[in-house]
Design an enzyme around this catalytic site. Structure first.
Site, PDB file in Angstrom:
ATOM      1  N   ARG A 178      17.121 -16.273   5.451  1.00 20.21           N
ATOM      2  CA  ARG A 178      17.095 -16.124   3.972  1.00 20.21           C
ATOM      3  C   ARG A 178      15.871 -16.758   3.329  1.00 20.21           C
ATOM      4  O   ARG A 178      15.861 -17.043   2.134  1.00 20.21           O
ATOM      5  CB  ARG A 178      18.375 -16.672   3.337  1.00 20.21           C
ATOM      6  N   LYS A 227       3.539  -9.566  -2.938  1.00 15.10           N
ATOM      7  CA  LYS A 227       4.197  -8.305  -2.575  1.00 15.10           C
ATOM      8  C   LYS A 227       4.205  -8.216  -1.058  1.00 15.10           C
ATOM      9  O   LYS A 227       3.143  -8.289  -0.424  1.00 15.10           O
ATOM     10  CB  LYS A 227       3.443  -7.111  -3.147  1.00 15.10           C
ATOM     11  N   GLU A 283     -10.722  -1.628  -3.474  1.00 15.97           N
ATOM     12  CA  GLU A 283      -9.860  -2.505  -4.301  1.00 15.97           C
ATOM     13  C   GLU A 283     -10.713  -3.442  -5.157  1.00 15.97           C
ATOM     14  O   GLU A 283     -10.301  -3.845  -6.242  1.00 15.97           O
ATOM     15  CB  GLU A 283      -8.888  -3.302  -3.425  1.00 15.97           C
ATOM     16  N   LYS A 307      -6.765 -10.947 -10.048  1.00 20.08           N
ATOM     17  CA  LYS A 307      -5.389 -10.692  -9.592  1.00 20.08           C
ATOM     18  C   LYS A 307      -4.469 -11.854  -9.941  1.00 20.08           C
ATOM     19  O   LYS A 307      -3.332 -11.644 -10.396  1.00 20.08           O
ATOM     20  CB  LYS A 307      -5.359 -10.404  -8.088  1.00 20.08           C
ATOM     21  N   GLU A 321       6.011  -7.211 -11.849  1.00 21.00           N
ATOM     22  CA  GLU A 321       5.566  -5.890 -12.281  1.00 21.00           C
ATOM     23  C   GLU A 321       6.501  -5.256 -13.302  1.00 21.00           C
ATOM     24  O   GLU A 321       6.973  -4.128 -13.131  1.00 21.00           O
ATOM     25  CB  GLU A 321       5.387  -4.960 -11.072  1.00 21.00           C
ATOM     26  N   ARG A 331       1.185  -5.836 -14.406  1.00 20.57           N
ATOM     27  CA  ARG A 331       0.818  -5.813 -12.984  1.00 20.57           C
ATOM     28  C   ARG A 331       0.631  -4.390 -12.461  1.00 20.57           C
ATOM     29  O   ARG A 331      -0.154  -4.167 -11.540  1.00 20.57           O
ATOM     30  CB  ARG A 331       1.856  -6.571 -12.149  1.00 20.57           C
ATOM     31  N   ASN A 340      -2.477  -0.968  -9.850  1.00 24.27           N
ATOM     32  CA  ASN A 340      -2.240   0.199  -8.999  1.00 24.27           C
ATOM     33  C   ASN A 340      -3.054   1.412  -9.418  1.00 24.27           C
ATOM     34  O   ASN A 340      -2.661   2.555  -9.149  1.00 24.27           O
ATOM     35  CB  ASN A 340      -0.758   0.546  -8.974  1.00 24.27           C
ATOM     36  N   HIS A 389      -3.400   4.371  -7.065  1.00 19.30           N
ATOM     37  CA  HIS A 389      -2.459   4.182  -5.952  1.00 19.30           C
ATOM     38  C   HIS A 389      -1.368   5.253  -5.893  1.00 19.30           C
ATOM     39  O   HIS A 389      -0.868   5.552  -4.810  1.00 19.30           O
ATOM     40  CB  HIS A 389      -1.814   2.792  -6.035  1.00 19.30           C
ATOM     41  N   HIS A 425      -1.127   6.746  -2.506  1.00 20.22           N
ATOM     42  CA  HIS A 425       0.054   6.626  -1.639  1.00 20.22           C
ATOM     43  C   HIS A 425       0.534   8.006  -1.201  1.00 20.22           C
ATOM     44  O   HIS A 425       1.004   8.175  -0.075  1.00 20.22           O
ATOM     45  CB  HIS A 425       1.181   5.894  -2.382  1.00 20.22           C
ATOM     46  N   HIS A 461      -5.793   2.734   3.778  1.00 19.32           N
ATOM     47  CA  HIS A 461      -5.246   2.518   2.434  1.00 19.32           C
ATOM     48  C   HIS A 461      -6.369   2.541   1.383  1.00 19.32           C
ATOM     49  O   HIS A 461      -6.273   3.235   0.361  1.00 19.32           O
ATOM     50  CB  HIS A 461      -4.503   1.181   2.390  1.00 19.32           C
TER      51      HIS A 461
HETATM   52  P1  NAD Z   1      -5.150  -3.523   8.207  1.00 14.10           P
HETATM   53  O1  NAD Z   1      -4.277  -4.683   8.061  1.00 14.10           O
HETATM   54  O2  NAD Z   1      -4.647  -2.358   8.976  1.00 14.10           O
HETATM   55  O3  NAD Z   1      -6.533  -4.009   8.832  1.00 14.10           O
HETATM   56  C1  NAD Z   1      -7.531  -3.067   9.072  1.00 14.10           C
HETATM   57  C2  NAD Z   1      -8.038  -3.111  10.507  1.00 14.10           C
HETATM   58  O4  NAD Z   1      -8.924  -4.217  10.664  1.00 14.10           O
HETATM   59  C3  NAD Z   1      -6.953  -3.308  11.548  1.00 14.10           C
HETATM   60  O5  NAD Z   1      -7.274  -2.557  12.695  1.00 14.10           O
HETATM   61  C4  NAD Z   1      -7.047  -4.793  11.853  1.00 14.10           C
HETATM   62  O6  NAD Z   1      -6.543  -5.135  13.108  1.00 14.10           O
HETATM   63  C5  NAD Z   1      -8.529  -5.015  11.781  1.00 14.10           C
HETATM   64  N1  NAD Z   1      -8.984  -6.354  11.484  1.00 14.10           N
HETATM   65  C6  NAD Z   1      -8.433  -7.261  10.646  1.00 14.10           C
HETATM   66  N2  NAD Z   1      -9.248  -8.304  10.471  1.00 14.10           N
HETATM   67  C7  NAD Z   1     -10.332  -8.071  11.245  1.00 14.10           C
HETATM   68  C8  NAD Z   1     -11.543  -8.775  11.471  1.00 14.10           C
HETATM   69  N3  NAD Z   1     -11.812  -9.909  10.834  1.00 14.10           N
HETATM   70  N4  NAD Z   1     -12.440  -8.258  12.344  1.00 14.10           N
HETATM   71  C9  NAD Z   1     -12.189  -7.063  12.945  1.00 14.10           C
HETATM   72  N5  NAD Z   1     -11.101  -6.334  12.738  1.00 14.10           N
HETATM   73  C10 NAD Z   1     -10.175  -6.835  11.893  1.00 14.10           C
HETATM   74  O7  NAD Z   1      -5.581  -2.942   6.772  1.00 14.10           O
HETATM   75  P2  NAD Z   1      -5.972  -3.644   5.391  1.00 14.10           P
HETATM   76  O8  NAD Z   1      -6.911  -2.724   4.749  1.00 14.10           O
HETATM   77  O9  NAD Z   1      -6.322  -5.050   5.572  1.00 14.10           O
HETATM   78  O10 NAD Z   1      -4.592  -3.633   4.599  1.00 14.10           O
HETATM   79  C11 NAD Z   1      -3.977  -2.427   4.223  1.00 14.10           C
HETATM   80  C12 NAD Z   1      -2.508  -2.699   3.973  1.00 14.10           C
HETATM   81  O11 NAD Z   1      -2.382  -3.607   2.880  1.00 14.10           O
HETATM   82  C13 NAD Z   1      -1.728  -1.465   3.587  1.00 14.10           C
HETATM   83  O12 NAD Z   1      -0.536  -1.430   4.319  1.00 14.10           O
HETATM   84  C14 NAD Z   1      -1.441  -1.645   2.111  1.00 14.10           C
HETATM   85  O13 NAD Z   1      -0.249  -1.043   1.722  1.00 14.10           O
HETATM   86  C15 NAD Z   1      -1.366  -3.146   2.006  1.00 14.10           C
HETATM   87  N6  NAD Z   1      -1.626  -3.660   0.673  1.00 14.10           N
HETATM   88  C16 NAD Z   1      -0.758  -4.563   0.158  1.00 14.10           C
HETATM   89  C17 NAD Z   1      -0.982  -5.120  -1.075  1.00 14.10           C
HETATM   90  C18 NAD Z   1      -0.061  -6.178  -1.591  1.00 14.10           C
HETATM   91  O14 NAD Z   1      -0.177  -6.546  -2.767  1.00 14.10           O
HETATM   92  N7  NAD Z   1       0.816  -6.701  -0.779  1.00 14.10           N
HETATM   93  C19 NAD Z   1      -2.125  -4.765  -1.815  1.00 14.10           C
HETATM   94  C20 NAD Z   1      -3.011  -3.844  -1.262  1.00 14.10           C
HETATM   95  C21 NAD Z   1      -2.750  -3.296  -0.007  1.00 14.10           C
HETATM   96  N1  GLY Z   2      -1.827  -4.305  -5.124  1.00 14.49           N
HETATM   97  C1  GLY Z   2      -1.099  -4.261  -6.340  1.00 14.49           C
HETATM   98  C2  GLY Z   2      -0.292  -5.467  -6.633  1.00 14.49           C
HETATM   99  O1  GLY Z   2      -0.328  -6.443  -5.925  1.00 14.49           O
HETATM  100  O2  GLY Z   2       0.427  -5.469  -7.577  1.00 14.49           O
END
Ligand code: NAD
Ligand code: GLY
Length: 368
Positions: A118, A140, A182, A224, A234, A238, A242, A245, A249, A262
């Site tokens: 939890r 998030k 972003e 942010k 949100e 917030r 997006n 997005h 998405h 993404h």
């Molecule tokens: P990812 O986590 O898939 O990383 C991209 C690639 O880079 C992967 O292959 C990873 O293994 C590799 N990698 C990571 N760090 C590295 C480094 N230093 N050197 C070499 N390779 C490296 O993708 P991302 O773009 O980081 O994240 C995308 C995800 O984030 C999506 O799922 C999206 O929905 C999510 N997201 C979440 C929020 C939120 O607010 N929580 C906001 C934006 C995006």
């Molecule tokens: N990436 C959008 C948010 O965190 O709200």
């Protein structure tokens, strides 16, 4: 090093940003209360940075949990591997989960931390540009469902975010560009001076200039943190984070998770939001083109996938988290730097946006 603060009363936390912070045990250790730590990472990041992290955690009982890499694995079965690792090593409620990786690892590790017994402590160490400017901040967390991106999850804030900008040196160029989508978003939604700064420095950012990257990350995190401090869950503001997005998405879900990154889907989605804002008379064609040009210069795809029909978009957009009482709400721009969340548009305008000839629009800009 720069330190920013996400202000959320008793759940406030620092964001540390700097070159080489993974070699600074003091920053991390002050946020770990118990003796147990689980480091969640993946097969790509582990060989690059896990040893370095483990060396500063030498006094703790550490369980590394190494997941398969990729957006296609951001689902229940992979989440279960985190719980398997925690339970097999008998982690108790005093444990701390550390996410070491990009947004996929951060979102899944955070969701696991929110659910395990939890809720246990959680720290973000983001290693992609996208995760350093966006996903690691704001709480998030979650996973994808085959029918919709990030549809299962929780708001769960970390205790701290540690951003070592030197990790970007190993990031593939395509991933760096995806992160810039972003970064550009913050300029477009709320920060015209930042947009102009990005236009000036985009080539140096692509060339991994550490000082400028540090500044771009800090300005993005500050934007942010300010929004999250006002609207953590949100209920309004917030949602402006997006921009692009809802269209993006739809692209990710339709094409299959991981086929478009993404950030790439967000870039093409942002072009669609710029175009729709222009069709509503809220942006001039020059303002729309200014946004598209910057995304192009960042090495991003700006034309939505040709195989996607307007109906494909509408089908996926209908399950967007911004849909309220069956009404689609979109983030659009009433001028550059001025995002709004609105359902105040005629369906014909959305339809025309989905049917627009983006290839011709972009070819014209490329020919200039
Ligand atoms: P990812 O986590 O898939 O990383 C991209 C690639 O880079 C992967 O292959 C990873 O293994 C590799 N990698 C990571 N760090 C590295 C480094 N230093 N050197 C070499 N390779 C490296 O993708 P991302 O773009 O980081 O994240 C995308 C995800 O984030 C999506 O799922 C999206 O929905 C999510 N997201 C979440 C929020 C939120 O607010 N929580 C906001 C934006 C995006
Ligand atoms: N990436 C959008 C948010 O965190 O709200």
């Amino acid at each position: 090093m720069q330190t920013l603060q996400v202000e959320l009363a008793e759940r406030s936390y620092p964001i540390y940003i700097g070159d080489g912070l993974l070699a600074r045990p003091d920053l991390l250790l002050s946020h770990i209360a118990g003796r147990q730590v689980a480091v969640v990472t993946n097969e790509t990041v582990a060989p690059l940075y896990l040893e370095r992290l483990l060396s500063i955690l030498a006094d703790f009982s550490v369980t590394p949990i190494i997941l398969p890499d990729g957006e296609a694995f951001k689902h229940w079965a992979t989440l279960q591997l985190i719980f398997d690792g925690l339970l097999a090593a008998r982690h108790d409620r005093g444990t701390t989960v550390i996410a070491l990786g990009g947004g996929v690892i951060g979102d899944m590790a955070g969701f696991a931390a929110a659910c395990y017994q939890r809720g246990v402590e959680f720290i973000q160490i983001p290693t992609t540009l996208l995760s350093q400017v966006d996903s690691s901040v704001g709480g998030k967390t979650g996973i994808n469902h085959p029918l919709g991106k990030n549809m299962i999850g929780a708001f769960y804030q970390p205790k701290a975010v540690l951003i070592d900008t030197s990790t970007l040196v190993t990031l593939p160029a395509r991933e760096l560009s995806a992160g810039l989508a972003e970064v550009i978003k913050y300029g477009l939604i709320c920060d015209m001076p930042f947009l102009a700064w990005l236009e000036l420095h985009i080539d140096a950012l692509l060339g991994l200039d550490q000082v400028l990257l540090g500044e771009a990350i800090a300005r993005s995190c500050a934007a942010k943190a300010a929004v999250v401090g006002i609207d953590e869950r949100e209920s309004g503001l917030r949602a402006t984070l997006n921009l692009g997005h809802t269209f993006g998405h739809a692209i990710e879900t339709h094409m299959g998770y991981g086929v478009w990154l993404h950030g790439e889907a967000v870039a093409a989605g942002t072009v669609m939001a710029l175009e729709m804002s222009q069709r509503l008379g809220w942006l001039t064609p020059d303002e729309r083109d200014r946004g598209i040009r910057l995304l192009l210069r960042a090495g991003l795809p700006v034309v939505p996938p040709t195989e996607m029909t307007p109906d494909n978009f509408l089908e996926h957009m209908a399950v967007d988290k911004k849909v309220l009482d069956g009404r689609l709400r979109l983030v659009l721009l009433k001028g550059l730097g001025a995002a709004v969340v609105t359902s105040d548009f005629a369906h014909e305008i959305l339809d025309a946006t989905l049917r627009a000839d983006y290839r011709a629009m972009v070819d014209k800009l490329r020919d200039e």
